[in-house]
Write a protein that holds these residues in place. Sequence first.
Motif, short mmCIF file in Angstrom:
data_model
loop_
_atom_site.label_atom_id
_atom_site.label_comp_id
_atom_site.label_asym_id
_atom_site.label_seq_id
_atom_site.Cartn_x
_atom_site.Cartn_y
_atom_site.Cartn_z
N GLU A 1 0.78 -0.94 -0.11
CA GLU A 1 0.02 -0.05 -0.12
C GLU A 1 0.84 1.45 -0.40
OE1 GLU A 1 -2.97 0.71 -0.59
OE2 GLU A 1 -2.91 -1.84 -0.76
N LYS B 1 2.19 1.86 -3.67
CA LYS B 1 0.57 2.20 -4.34
C LYS B 1 0.49 3.80 -4.05
CE LYS B 1 -2.19 -1.60 -3.86
NZ LYS B 1 -2.94 -3.33 -3.99
N LYS B 2 1.20 4.11 -2.87
CA LYS B 2 0.72 5.79 -2.39
C LYS B 2 1.46 6.61 -3.02
CE LYS B 2 -0.88 8.45 1.67
NZ LYS B 2 -1.26 8.59 2.87
N ILE C 1 3.31 6.42 -5.76
CA ILE C 1 2.97 6.30 -7.16
C ILE C 1 2.01 7.35 -7.32
CG2 ILE C 1 2.06 5.07 -9.17
CD1 ILE C 1 4.25 2.91 -8.26
N GLN C 2 1.22 6.91 -6.39
CA GLN C 2 -0.51 8.21 -6.78
C GLN C 2 -0.31 9.41 -6.65
OE1 GLN C 2 -3.10 5.69 -4.75
NE2 GLN C 2 -3.50 4.51 -5.67
N THR C 3 0.97 9.57 -5.39
CA THR C 3 1.79 11.30 -4.86
C THR C 3 2.27 11.54 -5.56
OG1 THR C 3 0.99 10.19 -2.75
CG2 THR C 3 2.49 12.22 -3.43
N ARG D 1 2.09 11.12 -8.81
CA ARG D 1 1.77 11.35 -10.52
C ARG D 1 0.43 12.23 -10.40
NH1 ARG D 1 1.96 10.93 -16.18
NH2 ARG D 1 1.21 12.93 -16.01
N GLN D 2 0.12 12.87 -9.00
CA GLN D 2 -0.38 13.66 -8.64
C GLN D 2 0.29 15.02 -8.68
OE1 GLN D 2 -2.26 13.54 -4.80
NE2 GLN D 2 -3.37 15.80 -5.77
N ASP E 1 0.65 16.31 -12.33
CA ASP E 1 -0.34 16.31 -12.98
C ASP E 1 -0.84 17.98 -12.39
OD1 ASP E 1 -0.67 14.81 -14.79
OD2 ASP E 1 -2.44 13.86 -13.39
N ASN F 1 0.65 13.78 2.11
CA ASN F 1 1.03 12.25 1.49
C ASN F 1 2.16 11.52 2.05
OD1 ASN F 1 -1.57 11.52 -0.38
ND2 ASN F 1 -1.10 13.52 -0.48
N ASP G 1 -3.24 10.61 -19.49
CA ASP G 1 -2.56 11.47 -19.87
C ASP G 1 -3.28 13.21 -19.41
OD1 ASP G 1 -0.60 10.28 -18.29
OD2 ASP G 1 1.17 10.09 -20.47
#
Length: 375
Positions: A239, A242-243, A245-247, A249-250, A253, A279, A374
Amino acid sequence: MSSATVLCQSSNCPHGNPPSRLECPTCNKLGIRGSFFCGQECFKGDWKTHKIIHDLARSPATAANPSQDGTFHPFPNFDYTGILRPVYPLSPKREVPEHIPRPDYATHEDGVPTSEMRRSGQPPRLLNSEEIEKMKFACRLGREVLDIAAAIVRPGVTTDEIDAVVHQATIDRNAYPSPLNYRNFPKSVCTSVNETICHGIPDRRKLQQGDIINLDISLYYDGFHADVNATYPVGEIDEDSKKLIQTTRQCLDEAIKICKPGALFRDIGKVIEPIARANGCAVVRTYTGHGINDLFHTAPNVPHYAKNKAVGTMKPGMCFTIEPMINLGSNWDTYHWPDNWTATTVDGKRSAQFEETLLITETGVEVLTAGSTDL
């Protein structure tokens, strides 16, 4: 230290990691201290990751005494911060057909980018319409190669095998892999695994279930460079990864959203750092985004952290990258391996990165390397 003061080493202890006395017998034989668990449940539940410590503690194969498959550890006395280790020998330098145009450093003995050095200190270039079309085409090729490389990421694949795929896909498009021989980098792609922040050198290490890997693709076509990267899971990941990688990318963006004529380069970090901190992550300060066009790295400099002193405003015709490197935890600093390239976290925690090449237009920004999901 007393065993009674050592907390349970399980990463998923259901009892809250209390002081523990059950010691791993293998660690005891190998002289590894501090491997205690509160009970058999935690010891057995953590076994898959814990046993990696045993392999690392045993005498590694060296160049003088390689393992049966011919691989060896090139820096056996180096003090690593995490569990990742290089697996040598590196494969021979891959060839680029003579008909493919290449940047100046490609044929330089020391990989020196003389054109970059000559233009150092000059303001960012503003591309004309013809140059913009060339940049767009190169960037589309870069995205194609990244997608091809990402498709083979899975447990058991070596990073050298990924390099071979990237190299072939690049020359199939009559392009030159920009990293190859840049300041003597030996490969055609950077593969950064787990605690590696950036510039990992592809070698013979096999990807393992639960790893994360960043693939940094750069190519040179018709006089212009493209630069794009992304971080991928290898099978099922935890987890925290996962967090992370998501952070990451955010962070990228949201930073892209503020780009437009008149925007300040220093404000990019002002967007990224609060997201990372919220995060539980840190923003690497050692490496930055950069201008890109007929030169691989050029003005402007694009820091990703807040309160930076980057100069300049965005103008139509500018091309540059944003590529935040985000570490788990609070430490943003870097630690380099003896290969003079691989940059890792100082505490062995994982790091992720995403990158896009951007063009400032008259009305906003265009992501030249954008994938289907993207911006």
